[in-house]
Each structure stands twice: as structure tokens, then as C-alpha cells.
Design an enzyme around this catalytic site. Structure first.
Site, PDB file in Angstrom:
ATOM      1  N   GLU A  71      40.786  43.262  37.201  1.00 17.22           N
ATOM      2  CA  GLU A  71      40.587  41.816  37.064  1.00 17.22           C
ATOM      3  C   GLU A  71      39.572  41.311  38.083  1.00 17.22           C
ATOM      4  O   GLU A  71      39.525  41.788  39.213  1.00 17.22           O
ATOM      5  CB  GLU A  71      41.930  41.117  37.293  1.00 17.22           C
ATOM      6  CG  GLU A  71      41.897  39.608  37.064  1.00 17.22           C
ATOM      7  CD  GLU A  71      43.256  38.981  37.361  1.00 17.22           C
ATOM      8  OE1 GLU A  71      43.977  38.659  36.408  1.00 17.22           O
ATOM      9  OE2 GLU A  71      43.592  38.818  38.553  1.00 17.22           O
ATOM     10  N   TYR A  98      36.583  33.742  34.607  1.00 19.55           N
ATOM     11  CA  TYR A  98      37.667  34.722  34.672  1.00 19.55           C
ATOM     12  C   TYR A  98      37.293  35.917  33.808  1.00 19.55           C
ATOM     13  O   TYR A  98      36.813  35.761  32.680  1.00 19.55           O
ATOM     14  CB  TYR A  98      38.974  34.103  34.148  1.00 19.55           C
ATOM     15  CG  TYR A  98      40.105  35.106  34.074  1.00 19.55           C
ATOM     16  CD1 TYR A  98      40.971  35.276  35.145  1.00 19.55           C
ATOM     17  CD2 TYR A  98      40.288  35.903  32.945  1.00 19.55           C
ATOM     18  CE1 TYR A  98      41.999  36.205  35.094  1.00 19.55           C
ATOM     19  CE2 TYR A  98      41.303  36.837  32.891  1.00 19.55           C
ATOM     20  CZ  TYR A  98      42.161  36.980  33.964  1.00 19.55           C
ATOM     21  OH  TYR A  98      43.167  37.914  33.915  1.00 19.55           O
TER      22      TYR A  98
END
Lengths: 288, 360
Positions: free
Chosen positions: B182, B99
């Protein structure tokens, strides 16, 4: 008096603009009524040598501070120019900078605030109404007639809601030490934490009203870090998630920053939170 | 404004962040030849909502059955949003999912980079379940590159593997005025590192300089309101609301809820609203089906109450308009509306109570 007093000389950036000129008049009318110095200089690049309501205009902040003792600046320039104004004032050594301007891109605000901090300046706003210390000084656009002098500090992310609160406080006979609108953007210079810390060192302030709204966690962080008696109010209890409620910063994102959780966290810290604005004066009276 | 995954990926690719091979297909368009993309494919609905995978918005396919699967996807609504575009991508041979994100952190007023060894999941949930699983590093907005020390703090022993991607995402974040950039998941494969998914939210105050002319996060009526300089949000109730200032307007909605009513909208006319703007605002709110009563709550600072009163009168809408005016030129404003069928109230509470009763 936490950011200035009647001896604070004020600089207005964007003095020759409609907003700037309008509020120079109001700030100076207030200064005259309390025997303060008020706005001593204006700045608009390219318009040096002019006067606005008797206030001399300079081409740069550097030139203005060479001629005047200036303790605070208020910015009325458009969003594209405001970050530069913040940095110019910080660079010139002005310790308190109030940015009224709204719609500044967040990245520009982050950079300007980071730069101002390196220069040791406190930025209030952007997208804020500024502050008033009744009987001392008005830096910005808060309607002075609603405020009255007394022991209660007020910190708010809003403009007109702040006016509503001080209107209610004044009607209930509760005066204010200083009222600070810290701004409705996601990134602001002075947060609840910073202003509460200033109030802690201010002998005039006995209790503080924290007026928050949905988005972020600045209210809870501020309340958790202070020992001062606080009354809270959070706007946006009925706000739907993922919708921006007028202020760029007023948005419940990813399940974070909703009013219910803010209220819960503040109450867990022992802070009474008003459900209605009209309840605030009674809650404040209990703390005084 | 939240960009579509395919738009975000095109931006990432321009900044040198590897993305899977893929092609965008709009509803009604013919599916192009997919042989060059890969033997195994993933079809992804392009909608600006989270939780897409769980809602059935991501389906596997082969080049042979992709057209059928695409049709199936186009018939769907993902969390209430119709699918108008899909992204057909190669299925990556994933070794591991990580992530990575960069966001505007309100508390520090600075960008914050997040990295986790476990990606592809709800990161907030992961952070709650395993404290320390998400590494966070605050970076000064004044830096044009992420310094090596920060990369070491963030990535531990994986600086060589992910350092370049972090720096490229940092450039995307800065140059695209991102509130959030992101990559979840950021994946490793035999062919290197890829952004398997992408989420990019652009600051609404920077849409102009980013060349974005239409804010797709808004409904058509919300966009019309914005063109008048109003902040406007549609809600589900029957009481139309007009206020000045975001906080006061929000507080008005809350008070409506407190007294048992339901607001039809949030409308902040903004600072210094004049007669013309108030007229537009009242008409805009009144024009929405189902609005049975209107509440105007204005506290005049720069806004003059007499201007507001004239604007309300000019609007001449069929619904009852409950009015609370306070502040500059309050008495003049009240005189203008007096005797003309506009109930007036001295306080917010009284006005809201009356509106809730009238709307019940």
C-alpha cells in the site's frame, strides 16, 4: 456426489511419501468397502515403476493418465512442490484436484489456481482435508467412519471441526451427501459459492451445513448466492482481531471478517446460525 | 508479517518508486546531521500498527529541534507498542494526495489494485462514504505486468503520471510475496510523484524465501510454540486450551466464552500430533502464569488418542487437565488416563462446562 463417485479413478501425487502412502491405504480401504475404483495411480517424479500398496507409481501425471482413466487427483507433496502438482494435473486434464498440502505461499496458490481454471479444473484446497461422499468416494483424509450417507451437504474451511460436525450429525441420525473441506487458506480454489452451486444440481442434497470461520467474506457470499436451505456455524466468535487463529486465512483484519458480522449477514439472509456445534443437528432437522 | 514503514520504503525505492529523503534512527542512537534532508522534517515512529498519526506517532520538526522531538517520540507508546525506531524524513511540498494499493482478494482469488483520488485517509471509510471514490481492478496473478487497459480503468486520465508507479508496485507485490502493498498517501509534488507512506505485509508462508527469519508479529512464547509446529495465540483468560485443528480449537474457545469462561490461549497441536508434541503443548500452556485449569479437546483422525493420553501423562503438570478424546484409539487413550486424576468427557460441551466451572 458432486466431485466424484465410486467410478472415479483417483491419482495420488506424492504417492511414495509418508503421507501419500498412508492415505492411499485409507482411500483404497474405503473404495473396497463401497465397491469403488479408489486410487489407480500414484505419481512421484523419479520413482516411476515402483508400487505403493499395490498402486503403480509413475514419473509424471501425463504418463499416469495415458494408462488410466483418472477423474480426480489428491496432492500430498510439500508446499514448495504443490503448486506445480496442481498445474501438472490441470494440464493433464484431470477435472478435480484436491490439494491437502498446507503452508503454500499465497502467490503460488493464486497462480496455480488461475492456471487450473484456464484448464477447466476445479481445485479443492489447499490446506484442506478433501471430501467424502459417503457410500461413493473419499478424496483426501476425512475419517470415513464418522460419516454416514444421507441428504445433508457439509462445506467447511476446517478439518477437525468438520469431523466434529459430521460426528454430531451422524449421531443424530442425519447422514451426509458429500462433506467438503474447502481449506483454511486465504486463497482457495473452490469456495462456498462453488460448492453450493454443485450441491444445487445434486439430487442427493436437500440441505447444506456451512461451517465458516473468521476472515474474509466467502461464507456470506456463498449463502447469498444459493437458494438451498442452509444452516450456518461460524468459528472464532471469541477470536481477537489481527491475530491469526491457526489457519492462514483465519484472521480479522482491519475490522473485516469478524464472526459477529458474518453471523449477522447470514441471519439477515434467513439462515439459522448455530451458536454451538451441538445445536447444528437440531437446526438441520428443521430444514429437512 | 507486517514490515516497518522504513523497511517497506527501502524495498519500494529498490523497485524505482520514489520515496522522500530520510534516515532511520534507533532508540539510543545519536541523531545524525540532518542538514542534507531538508529545512522542514517529519519524525515518524516505526511501529507495526495502524492509526499511527492519530495516536501521536508522527511529529513535525526542524533540523535544530529534531533531537528533542525524537526524544519525545522515543518516550511514547503508540497504541501499546513502544517506539524503538523512528524515521526522520523531509517534509514534502505536497500538491495532492492519492491512494494506491494492491492486495490479495479472497473473493476473486486474484490480486486487486485499488486507486483513489483522495489519499491519506482511511480508505475503507472513504469507500463507504463516497461509492465510486475507490476504483478497483482485478489483475490475473499470471501477468508479469499490469496491462495498459487495466491502467486506464484504474487511473482514468492519469496513466502517464501514475502508470509507472503502479507497475513498480505490482513487481514489489509479486516478488515480495505481499498480502498487501500500500502507498497511502501517494503524493504529487513539483519534483514528481512520491510514496509518502508505505505499508507492506508479507505472507507468513513465504517468510523463509523472503529471507525473513523472525516473525515479529508473534510474541516470544508464540514463536517458541511455532518452533514446535504449534499454532499458538495468547489470550487473557485462565483456561489453557489445547486442540487439534484450527477450527475445532477456535470452536472450543467460543464454547468457553459461551459458558461464561475465558481462555488463556489458542493452541492447535496440528495434524498427527504424537506423544512428545502433546507433552510439549501441555507444558507450554501450563507454564504461563495465571493458567488455573487446562482443557484438552482432541478429535483423532490421524492423531491417535493413546498417543495423546501418554503425552498428557508425561507432561505431569500441576493444574487439573480436563480431557475430551474422540476418534482413533479412543478406548486405549481413556484406559491410560483412567484413575489418574484426569477428568474425562464424552463431548465437547461437557468438557468445556467442567473446565469453566473449575476455572471460575
Amino acid at each position: 456426489m458432486i466431485y466424484g463417485d465410486r467410478n472415479t479413478g483417483i491419482l495420488v501425487q506424492g504417492a511414495t511419501g509418508q503421507q501419500g502412502a498412508f492415505h492411499i491405504q485409507y482411500m483404497n480401504a474405503y473404495a473396497r468397502s463401497v465397491g469403488g475404483r479408489g486410487v489407480v495411480a500414484g505419481v512421484t517424479p523419479g520413482k516411476g515403476g515402483q508400487e505403493v500398496h499395490g498402486v503403480p507409481v509413475y514419473d509424471s501425471v501425463r504418463k499416469a493418465v495415458a494408462d488410466h482413466d483418472i477423474g480426480a487427483a489428491v496432492i500430498f507433496v510439500p508446499a514448495a512442490a504443490a503448486p506445480d502438482s496442481i498445474m501438472e494435473e490441470a494440464h493433464a486434464g484431470i477435472p478435480v484436484i484436491v490439494a491437502i498440502t498446507e503452508r503454500i505461499p499465497v502467490h503460488d496458490t493464486m497462480k496455480a489456481i488461475a492456471y487450473a481454471r484456464m484448464e477447466g479444473a476445479a481445485v479443492i484446497g489447499p490446506n484442506c482435508p478433501g471430501l467424502i461422499s459417503p457410500g461413493e468416494v473419499k478424496l483426501g483424509i476425512i475419517p470415513a467412519h464418522l460419516a454416514s450417507r444421507g441428504p445433508v451437504g457439509v462445506i467447511s474451511r476446517s478439518g477437525t471441526l468438520t469431523y466434529e460436525v459430521i460426528h454430531e450429525l451422524t449421531r443424530a441420525g442425519i447422514g451426509q451427501s458429500t462433506v467438503v473441506g474447502i481449506g483454511g487458506d486465504p486463497v482457495i480454489g473452490q469456495t462456498f459459492t462453488d460448492v453450493l452451486e454443485r450441491f444445487r444440481h445434486d439430487p442427493a442434497t436437500k440441505a447444506v451445513v456451512v461451517i465458516g470461520e473468521v476472515g474474509g467474506a466467502l461464507e456470506e457470499e456463498g449463502v447469498a448466492a444459493t437458494a438451498l436451505p442452509v444452516v450456518g456455524y461460524i468459528a472464532g466468535v471469541s477470536a481477537p482481531p489481527e491475530k491469526r487463529m491457526g489457519h492462514a486465512g483465519a484472521i480479522v483484519e482491519g475490522g473485516e471478517g469478524d464472526a459477529a458480522s458474518k453471523i449477522r449477514r447470514m441471519e439477515a439472509l434467513g439462515v439459522p446460525v448455530a451458536q454451538r456445534v451441538a445445536e447444528i443437528p437440531a437446526l438441520v432437522k428443521e430444514l429437512l | 508479517m507486517r514490515l516497518l514503514e522504513c523497511e517497506a520504503k527501502e524495498i519500494y525505492a529498490r523497485y524505482g518508486i520514489p520515496i522522500p529523503k530520510g534516515v532511520r534512527v534507533k532508540a539510543g542512537e545519536k541523531i545524525p546531521d540532518l542538514a542534507g534532508i531538508g529545512p522542514e522534517l517529519v519524525l515518524k515512529a516505526q511501529v507495526e500498527v495502524g492509526g499511527r498519526g492519530k495516536a501521536g506517532g508522527i511529529l513535525p520538526a526542524t533540523p535544530a529541534d529534531a533531537a528533542r522531538v525524537a526524544e519525545e517520540l522515543f518516550r511514547k507508546e503508540i497504541r501499546g507498542v513502544p517506539v524503538r525506531e523512528i524515521l526522520i524524513e523531509e517534509k514534502l511540498p505536497i500538491r495532492h494526495e492519492y491512494y494506491l494499493s494492491i492486495l490479495v482478494d479472497r473473493s476473486t482469488r486474484q490480486p486487486l489494485i485499488l486507486f483513489a483520488e483522495a489519499g491519506g485517509v482511511d480508505i475503507e471509510q472513504a469507500a463507504k462514504e463516497t461509492p465510486g471514490a475507490v476504483r478497483r481492478v482485478t489483475i490475473s496473478p499470471l501477468l508479469s505486468d499490469v496491462p495498459p487497459f487495466a491502467l486506464r480503468d484504474l487511473l482514468g486520465g492519469r496513466v502517464k503520471e501514475f502508470g509507472p508507479v503502479v507497475n513498480r508496485l505490482w513487481k514489489v507485490f509479486r516478488e515480495k510475496d505481499a498480502m498487501l502493498a500500500e502507498v497511502n498517501p501517494l503524493v504529487t509534488t513539483d519534483r514528481g510523484v512520491f510514496a509518502a507512506d508505505a505499508k507492506l505485509i508479507v505472507d507468513d508462508n513465504a517468510l523463509g524465501r523472503q529471507g525473513i527469519t523472525v516473525n515479529r508479529d508473534l510474541t516470544p512464547r508464540e514463536r517458541e510454540a511455532e518452533s514446535h509446529g504449534f499454532s499458538y495465540v495468547e489470550l487473557d483468560g485462565n483456561i489453557g486450551v489445547i486442540g487439534n485443528g484450527a477450527g475445532l480449537t477456535m470452536a472450543t474457545l467460543d464454547l468457553i466464552q459461551y459458558y461464561g469462561g475465558a481462555a488463556a490461549n489458542f493452541l492447535d497441536v496440528g495434524g498427527g500430533a504424537d506423544q512428545e508434541r502433546v507433552k510439549h503443548a501441555v507444558r507450554l500452556v501450563a507454564g504461563r502464569p495465571g493458567v488455573s485449569v487446562i482443557l484438552v479437546n482432541l478429535l483423532g483422525g490421524i492423531t491417535r488418542c493413546d498417543d495423546v493420553a501418554r503425552g498428557i501423562l508425561d507432561a505431569g503438570v500441576p493444574q487439573t487437565v480436563m480431557v475430551r478424546l474422540a476418534g482413533t484409539n479412543e478406548e486405549e487413550g481413556k484406559k491410560i488416563l483412567d484413575g489418574r486424576g484426569y477428568p474425562m468427557f464424552a463431548t465437547m460441551d461437557e468438557a468445556v462446562k467442567a473446565a469453566v466451572e473449575a476455572g471460575a
